[in-house]
Design a protein around this motif. Structure first.
Motif, PDB file in Angstrom:
ATOM      1  N   LYS A   1       0.830  -1.212   0.000  1.00  0.00           N
ATOM      2  CA  LYS A   1       0.000   0.000   0.000  1.00  0.00           C
ATOM      3  C   LYS A   1       0.861   1.257   0.000  1.00  0.00           C
ATOM      4  N   GLN A   2       1.959   1.229   0.738  1.00  0.00           N
ATOM      5  CA  GLN A   2       2.847   2.386   0.778  1.00  0.00           C
ATOM      6  C   GLN A   2       3.482   2.642  -0.590  1.00  0.00           C
ATOM      7  N   LYS A   3       3.847   1.571  -1.285  1.00  0.00           N
ATOM      8  CA  LYS A   3       4.506   1.706  -2.577  1.00  0.00           C
ATOM      9  C   LYS A   3       3.529   2.039  -3.703  1.00  0.00           C
ATOM     10  N   TYR A   4       2.284   1.531  -3.575  1.00  0.00           N
ATOM     11  CA  TYR A   4       1.285   1.705  -4.644  1.00  0.00           C
ATOM     12  C   TYR A   4      -0.035   2.149  -4.017  1.00  0.00           C
ATOM     13  N   PRO A   5      -0.114   3.410  -3.590  1.00  0.00           N
ATOM     14  CA  PRO A   5      -1.310   3.875  -2.864  1.00  0.00           C
ATOM     15  C   PRO A   5      -2.592   3.850  -3.690  1.00  0.00           C
ATOM     16  N   GLN A   6      -2.477   3.799  -5.031  1.00  0.00           N
ATOM     17  CA  GLN A   6      -3.684   3.796  -5.869  1.00  0.00           C
ATOM     18  C   GLN A   6      -4.359   2.422  -5.902  1.00  0.00           C
ATOM     19  N   VAL A   7      -3.626   1.395  -5.529  1.00  0.00           N
ATOM     20  CA  VAL A   7      -4.140   0.025  -5.655  1.00  0.00           C
ATOM     21  C   VAL A   7      -5.211  -0.251  -4.595  1.00  0.00           C
ATOM     22  N   LYS A   8      -6.268  -0.949  -5.030  1.00  0.00           N
ATOM     23  CA  LYS A   8      -7.335  -1.345  -4.116  1.00  0.00           C
ATOM     24  C   LYS A   8      -7.155  -2.803  -3.710  1.00  0.00           C
ATOM     25  N   PHE A   9      -7.775  -3.171  -2.592  1.00  0.00           N
ATOM     26  CA  PHE A   9      -7.665  -4.536  -2.093  1.00  0.00           C
ATOM     27  C   PHE A   9      -9.049  -5.088  -1.761  1.00  0.00           C
ATOM     28  N   GLU A  10      -9.243  -6.342  -2.123  1.00  0.00           N
ATOM     29  CA  GLU A  10     -10.420  -7.091  -1.676  1.00  0.00           C
ATOM     30  C   GLU A  10      -9.925  -8.429  -1.141  1.00  0.00           C
ATOM     31  N   PHE A  11     -10.646  -8.979  -0.164  1.00  0.00           N
ATOM     32  CA  PHE A  11     -10.141 -10.152   0.541  1.00  0.00           C
ATOM     33  C   PHE A  11     -11.138 -11.304   0.510  1.00  0.00           C
ATOM     34  N   SER A  12     -10.589 -12.510   0.482  1.00  0.00           N
ATOM     35  CA  SER A  12     -11.437 -13.692   0.500  1.00  0.00           C
ATOM     36  C   SER A  12     -11.931 -13.966   1.924  1.00  0.00           C
ATOM     37  N   LYS A  13     -12.990 -14.722   2.019  1.00  0.00           N
ATOM     38  CA  LYS A  13     -13.531 -15.091   3.331  1.00  0.00           C
ATOM     39  C   LYS A  13     -12.631 -16.087   4.050  1.00  0.00           C
ATOM     40  N   PHE A  14     -11.663 -16.652   3.328  1.00  0.00           N
ATOM     41  CA  PHE A  14     -10.739 -17.622   3.927  1.00  0.00           C
ATOM     42  C   PHE A  14      -9.452 -16.962   4.424  1.00  0.00           C
ATOM     43  N   ARG A  15      -9.251 -15.693   4.120  1.00  0.00           N
ATOM     44  CA  ARG A  15      -7.930 -15.073   4.295  1.00  0.00           C
ATOM     45  C   ARG A  15      -7.400 -15.184   5.716  1.00  0.00           C
ATOM     46  N   ASP A  16      -8.159 -14.758   6.697  1.00  0.00           N
ATOM     47  CA  ASP A  16      -7.664 -14.754   8.080  1.00  0.00           C
ATOM     48  C   ASP A  16      -7.311 -16.163   8.553  1.00  0.00           C
ATOM     49  N   GLU A  17      -8.158 -17.113   8.212  1.00  0.00           N
ATOM     50  CA  GLU A  17      -7.905 -18.489   8.627  1.00  0.00           C
ATOM     51  C   GLU A  17      -6.654 -19.045   7.954  1.00  0.00           C
ATOM     52  N   LYS A  18      -6.466 -18.726   6.695  1.00  0.00           N
ATOM     53  CA  LYS A  18      -5.278 -19.216   5.987  1.00  0.00           C
ATOM     54  C   LYS A  18      -4.010 -18.588   6.550  1.00  0.00           C
ATOM     55  N   ILE A  19      -4.061 -17.320   6.926  1.00  0.00           N
ATOM     56  CA  ILE A  19      -2.892 -16.667   7.520  1.00  0.00           C
ATOM     57  C   ILE A  19      -2.495 -17.366   8.818  1.00  0.00           C
ATOM     58  N   LYS A  20      -3.494 -17.740   9.630  1.00  0.00           N
ATOM     59  CA  LYS A  20      -3.213 -18.474  10.866  1.00  0.00           C
ATOM     60  C   LYS A  20      -2.577 -19.828  10.567  1.00  0.00           C
ATOM     61  N   LYS A  21      -3.080 -20.503   9.539  1.00  0.00           N
ATOM     62  CA  LYS A  21      -2.526 -21.810   9.178  1.00  0.00           C
ATOM     63  C   LYS A  21      -1.085 -21.687   8.689  1.00  0.00           C
ATOM     64  N   LEU A  22      -0.797 -20.637   7.940  1.00  0.00           N
ATOM     65  CA  LEU A  22       0.581 -20.399   7.499  1.00  0.00           C
ATOM     66  C   LEU A  22       1.498 -20.182   8.693  1.00  0.00           C
ATOM     67  N   ASP A  23       1.015 -19.421   9.664  1.00  0.00           N
ATOM     68  CA  ASP A  23       1.809 -19.151  10.862  1.00  0.00           C
ATOM     69  C   ASP A  23       2.048 -20.431  11.656  1.00  0.00           C
ATOM     70  N   TYR A  24       1.009 -21.249  11.807  1.00  0.00           N
ATOM     71  CA  TYR A  24       1.171 -22.525  12.509  1.00  0.00           C
ATOM     72  C   TYR A  24       2.187 -23.418  11.802  1.00  0.00           C
ATOM     73  N   HIS A  25       2.153 -23.403  10.481  1.00  0.00           N
ATOM     74  CA  HIS A  25       3.103 -24.201   9.705  1.00  0.00           C
ATOM     75  C   HIS A  25       4.537 -23.745   9.978  1.00  0.00           C
ATOM     76  N   LEU A  26       4.759 -22.438   9.936  1.00  0.00           N
ATOM     77  CA  LEU A  26       6.100 -21.901  10.133  1.00  0.00           C
ATOM     78  C   LEU A  26       6.604 -22.128  11.556  1.00  0.00           C
ATOM     79  N   GLN A  27       5.671 -22.202  12.513  1.00  0.00           N
ATOM     80  CA  GLN A  27       6.053 -22.487  13.895  1.00  0.00           C
ATOM     81  C   GLN A  27       6.245 -23.985  14.158  1.00  0.00           C
ATOM     82  N   GLY A  28       5.881 -24.809  13.183  1.00  0.00           N
ATOM     83  CA  GLY A  28       6.011 -26.243  13.359  1.00  0.00           C
ATOM     84  C   GLY A  28       4.884 -26.867  14.145  1.00  0.00           C
ATOM     85  N   ILE A  29       3.775 -26.142  14.307  1.00  0.00           N
ATOM     86  CA  ILE A  29       2.636 -26.654  15.077  1.00  0.00           C
ATOM     87  C   ILE A  29       1.857 -27.685  14.262  1.00  0.00           C
ATOM     88  N   GLU A  30       1.605 -27.373  13.013  1.00  0.00           N
ATOM     89  CA  GLU A  30       0.911 -28.308  12.117  1.00  0.00           C
ATOM     90  C   GLU A  30       1.223 -27.964  10.671  1.00  0.00           C
TER      91      GLU A  30
END
Length: 335
Positions: free
Chosen positions: A49-78
């Motif tokens: 957003k800082q580099k391209y302030p004109q760009v718009k964003f829309e998000f999937s309904k899965f986004r927050d859950e997937k971010i948590k899963k990525l974090d768990y993966h990187l922590q070695g939890i699952e």
């Protein structure tokens, strides 16, 4: 005019994509560019957003859950596992877009100048439903002949085995293994599927909105190649050759074979951790230590990424990635 960018956990590539748009698309400031994100942590998007302030964003309904899963993966939890695709996000974004649009992905970039408004006019004038921006079909010219339409656009019409939607549905679905049988007996024309790919191209195509929505018209809006090809056949039969499927004489888009967002779809090198790989590059990019334009307009050089991985992780990890990217390229040679 709209450019839609499907994005998932590769901001270092998204940056390359956006930078190329603003440098190569001559009318970029008059185009609405929207990132359709399915799982990129906010700290990365804040930098975008800082580099391209004109760009718009829309998000999937899965986004927050997937971010948590990525974090768990990187922590070695699952281990990360999530095959859900945000087709409703993509479909709805297309539905409210301009009559002509580009839908691409974060690992694709422009390699040459492109005037989107000009080509929208050309598509309207010549009844073009798809303008391919990144394909080179010289190797298939004996199978799919194409002819010059304008100074910069050539066109090709698919040749069908039988003008039957049902027949192609059976082939694409391999119903009762009929396709397997016909191919084994050499009863299908050489590379018959390539004729269908004339009519479809994600993520390096400029589309008429009504045509793209028809390709993705299924009840659950599933973006599965066999479904889209079957729908393309149906469209062609309905319009009796009036639609034109075209490509640029000189390619203006390219894609990377150094990474993938399809963590669950395939893993060529067994147990190679693509999430960890992307995380390493993402963090370096966030801290200004990764050059998103390295080797542009070509793909990132193998040595550049290899040396990064060897230094930040270890040589074994770098070697596994090198083997993975070589296999990835080999897998896509026929596409």
């Amino acid at each position: 005019m709209n450019i839609l960018i499907k994005s998932f956990y590769r901001p270092h590539l998204l940056d390359r994509c956006l930078r190329s748009i603003y440098e190569r698309v001559s009318d970029a400031k008059d185009i609405e560019i929207t990132v359709l994100d399915d799982g990129t942590p906010q700290k990365y998007l804040d930098k975008i957003k800082q580099k391209y302030p004109q760009v718009k964003f829309e998000f999937s309904k899965f986004r927050d859950e997937k971010i948590k899963k990525l974090d768990y993966h990187l922590q070695g939890i699952e281990q990360y596992h999530d095959v859900r695709i945000p087709t409703d996000l993509w479909y709805d974004a297309i539905a409210k877009s301009s009559d002509f649009l580009i839908i691409t992905e974060d690992d694709v970039w422009f390699v040459d100048d492109f005037n989107m408004h000009l080509y929208a006019q050309e598509m309207e004038k010549y009844n073009i439903h798809l303008l391919k921006l990144g394909r080179i079909l010289e190797k298939d010219s004996d199978i799919i002949p194409h002819h010059q339409l304008t100074d910069t656009i050539s066109y090709h019409q698919p040749h069908f085995i039988i003008r039957s939607k049902k027949f192609y549905g059976i082939l694409l679905n391999n119903t009762a293994h009929i396709r397997t049988f016909l191919e084994r007996c050499q009863l299908l024309p050489k590379r018959w599927v390539m004729q269908l790919w004339v009519m479809y191209d994600i993520p390096m195509g400029m589309y008429r909105k009504d045509y793209l929505l028809f390709l993705w018209k299924d009840k659950y809006k599933r973006v599965i190649e066999q479904l889209q090809l079957k729908n393309a056949v149906e469209w062609a039969f309905r319009h009796k050759g009036k639609s034109k499927y075209t490509l640029m004489t000189n390619r203006v888009m390219a894609t990377s074979y150094r990474s993938s967002a399809s963590f669950n779809a395939f893993n060529i090198e067994e147990n190679f951790d693509l999430i960890k790989f992307n995380h390493i590059l993402n963090e370096l990019w966030l801290n200004g230590q990764f050059d998103e334009y390295q080797n542009y307009p070509n793909d990132f050089s193998v040595d550049y990424i290899y040396n990064i991985l060897a230094e930040k992780e270890n040589t074994e990890f770098a070697e596994r990635w090198k083997k993975w990217t070589e296999s990835f390229i080999e897998m896509h040679k026929e596409s």
